[in-house]
Design an enzyme around this catalytic site. Structure first.
Site, short mmCIF file in Angstrom:
data_model
loop_
_atom_site.label_atom_id
_atom_site.label_comp_id
_atom_site.label_asym_id
_atom_site.label_seq_id
_atom_site.Cartn_x
_atom_site.Cartn_y
_atom_site.Cartn_z
N ASP A 42 -24.12 38.91 45.90
CA ASP A 42 -25.21 38.60 46.85
C ASP A 42 -25.10 37.18 47.40
O ASP A 42 -25.23 36.96 48.61
CB ASP A 42 -26.62 38.92 46.29
CG ASP A 42 -27.03 38.15 45.06
OD1 ASP A 42 -26.18 37.46 44.45
OD2 ASP A 42 -28.23 38.24 44.67
N SER A 91 -37.61 40.64 35.70
CA SER A 91 -39.06 40.49 35.56
C SER A 91 -39.53 39.29 36.38
O SER A 91 -40.65 39.30 36.92
CB SER A 91 -39.46 40.35 34.09
OG SER A 91 -38.72 39.32 33.49
N SER A 92 -38.68 38.27 36.52
CA SER A 92 -39.13 37.09 37.29
C SER A 92 -39.30 37.43 38.76
O SER A 92 -40.30 37.04 39.38
CB SER A 92 -38.19 35.90 37.09
OG SER A 92 -36.86 36.31 37.16
N ALA A 123 -34.02 40.83 29.68
CA ALA A 123 -33.11 41.98 29.58
C ALA A 123 -32.29 42.18 30.85
O ALA A 123 -31.52 43.12 30.97
CB ALA A 123 -33.91 43.24 29.26
N GLY A 124 -32.51 41.30 31.84
CA GLY A 124 -31.75 41.40 33.08
C GLY A 124 -32.32 42.44 34.03
O GLY A 124 -31.63 42.93 34.91
N GLU A 149 -21.94 43.20 41.74
CA GLU A 149 -22.53 42.14 40.92
C GLU A 149 -21.91 40.79 41.29
O GLU A 149 -20.70 40.70 41.51
CB GLU A 149 -22.26 42.46 39.44
CG GLU A 149 -23.34 42.02 38.50
CD GLU A 149 -24.66 42.76 38.69
OE1 GLU A 149 -25.52 42.24 39.44
OE2 GLU A 149 -24.83 43.84 38.10
N ASP A 175 -32.61 40.60 43.91
CA ASP A 175 -33.71 41.06 43.07
C ASP A 175 -35.03 41.14 43.85
O ASP A 175 -35.77 42.11 43.75
CB ASP A 175 -33.88 40.14 41.85
CG ASP A 175 -32.59 40.00 41.06
OD1 ASP A 175 -31.68 40.84 41.25
OD2 ASP A 175 -32.48 39.05 40.26
#
Ligand code: GLA
Length: 391
Positions: free
Chosen positions: A36, A125-126, A121-122, A33, A170
């Protein structure tokens, strides 16, 4: 009715033509985490929650959208992309903007989209919206864009049009995700390696804290700056280094006195998280989920105490799982300051653990927890092909 059917039906109702349908998933990240954007490693997977797009081309330059979850429409012309106060249209216009900047030729289109990735919610979705639309337009207009360029287009849409300086994880896993596998991405070389993650007795369970603190974005940008500040100081001793990926703890310790303590802590976390991830991949090769889970707890500790992107709600959700031998690992996931924790839990214990967490969390914060038992499923794909998809 299943979500893709609902989306398709809505499309036919609004636009009176048959669309192509695409599925674009959310993601989890097992470990790695805030690495990146430091050229490090991440270990995400695409999941069984997704956004679906129904889409067909038009003869003019109009792009017409209907967001079915919000029951809102938004139209724009290819020649007139202007940042919208509404929020969601920017993720879509950002993709169109990138395609235009890269000189791809395409007409307007009609689109209905919606799905079941919880927002805020992490679960990215974006990125699902951006990468899903980029993939769909590539397919609809035969643009011939390769997968890595689609990732890049989706990430740049977010960086440049939406104005969020996110890393590549992501969008990458959205496009490259595979069923039953986690994906180790080397965010420097952009190479990847798949690891099977398909265990009969263990599931990936998410507990949604239902908080999203407004700090998230400013603190995210601040962490990026702190990492760069650290790199610049370490460079004064070791000119060859480019990012924290090139730094080991000894090098950092040598330069510790030259930097603010907060910068030192951020750098230490990132360096250790990269090596934790490599150890976690070794554990996966040995099918040793206990060791893997123990590393997840260590990641949480680092994110909470050194990187300082957790919050009391997430810390509590992790704390509640400790000392339960049926929970192998738990940690906050994603950017931080809210969203979900990710947990590895034996299947026969999920119900009890979940009930316990829901009760304790409600008592402490007067908030609900949502439990999502996720399955790793494939990356963005087309799920039905119909002929005559032109309006
Ligand atoms: C967000 C960003 C990713 C990554 C994570 C933290 O999800 O979009 O690029 O930086 O936070 O690991």
């Amino acid at each position: 009715m299943e979500i893709p059917k609902i989306i398709e039906k809505k499309f036919i109702e609004i636009f009176h033509s048959d669309p192509l349908i695409f599925r674009s998933p959310g993601r989890v990240n097992l470990i790695g985490e805030h690495t990146d954007y430091n050229n490090g490693f991440v270990l995400p997977a695409s999941i069984d929650k997704a956004i679906y797009f129904a889409i067909s081309s038009r003869r003019d330059k109009m792009c017409k959208f209907f967001a079915s979850d919000m029951n809102e429409s938004f139209d724009f012309s290819l020649d007139n992309l202007i940042y919208s106060k509404k929020g969601w249209p920017n993720y879509l216009m950002g993709v169109v903007d990138q395609l235009k900047k890269r000189n791809y030729k395409f007409s307007g289109f009609n689109c209905v989209f919606g799905g079941d990735i919880p927002i805020g919610a992490g679960l990215s979705s974006s990125a699902a919206v951006e990468a899903g639309l980029a993939f769909a337009l590539n397919n609809l207009f035969n643009l011939g864009i390769n997968k890595l360029s689609l990732v890049n287009i989706a990430q740049m849409a977010e960086n440049e049009f939406v104005g969020v300086n996110c890393g590549i994880m992501d969008q990458y896993v959205n496009i490259f995700g595979e069923n039953g596998k986690v994906l180790r991405i080397d965010c420097r070389s952009l190479e990847n390696e798949y690891f099977p993650f398909d265990y009969k007795n263990i599931s990936i369970v998410l507990f949604n804290s239902n908080v999203s603190h407004s700090l998230a974005l400013t603190e995210y940008n601040q962490r990026r700056k702190e990492c760069i500040a650290g790199v610049n100081i370490i460079k004064s001793e070791y000119p060859q280094i480019v990012s924290l990926r090139d730094v080991c703890v000894d090098m950092l310790k040598e330069t510790e006195k030259k930097m603010e303590h907060s910068v030192y802590k951020r750098c230490k976390y990132v360096i250790e998280e990269n090596s934790r991830l490599l150890n976690a991949c070794d554990a996966l090769r040995n099918h040793d989920l206990k060791t893997f889970g123990a590393l997840m707890y260590k990641t949480h500790e680092g994110l909470s105490k050194e990187y300082e992107v957790s919050c009391k709600e997430l810390d509590y959700l992790v704390e509640l799982t400790k000392d339960n031998p049926k929970v192998y690992g738990s940690r906050m996931m994603g950017g931080g300051f809210g969203g979900c924790t990710i947990n590895l839990i034996e299947n026969d214990a999920i119900e009890d653990v979940s009930k316990y967490i829901i009760r304790k969390y409600k008592h402490k914060f007067d908030l609900n927890v949502n439990t999502y038992v996720t399955k790793i499923s494939g990356g963005t794909n087309i799920i039905s092909i119909k002929e005559n998809a032109t309006a």
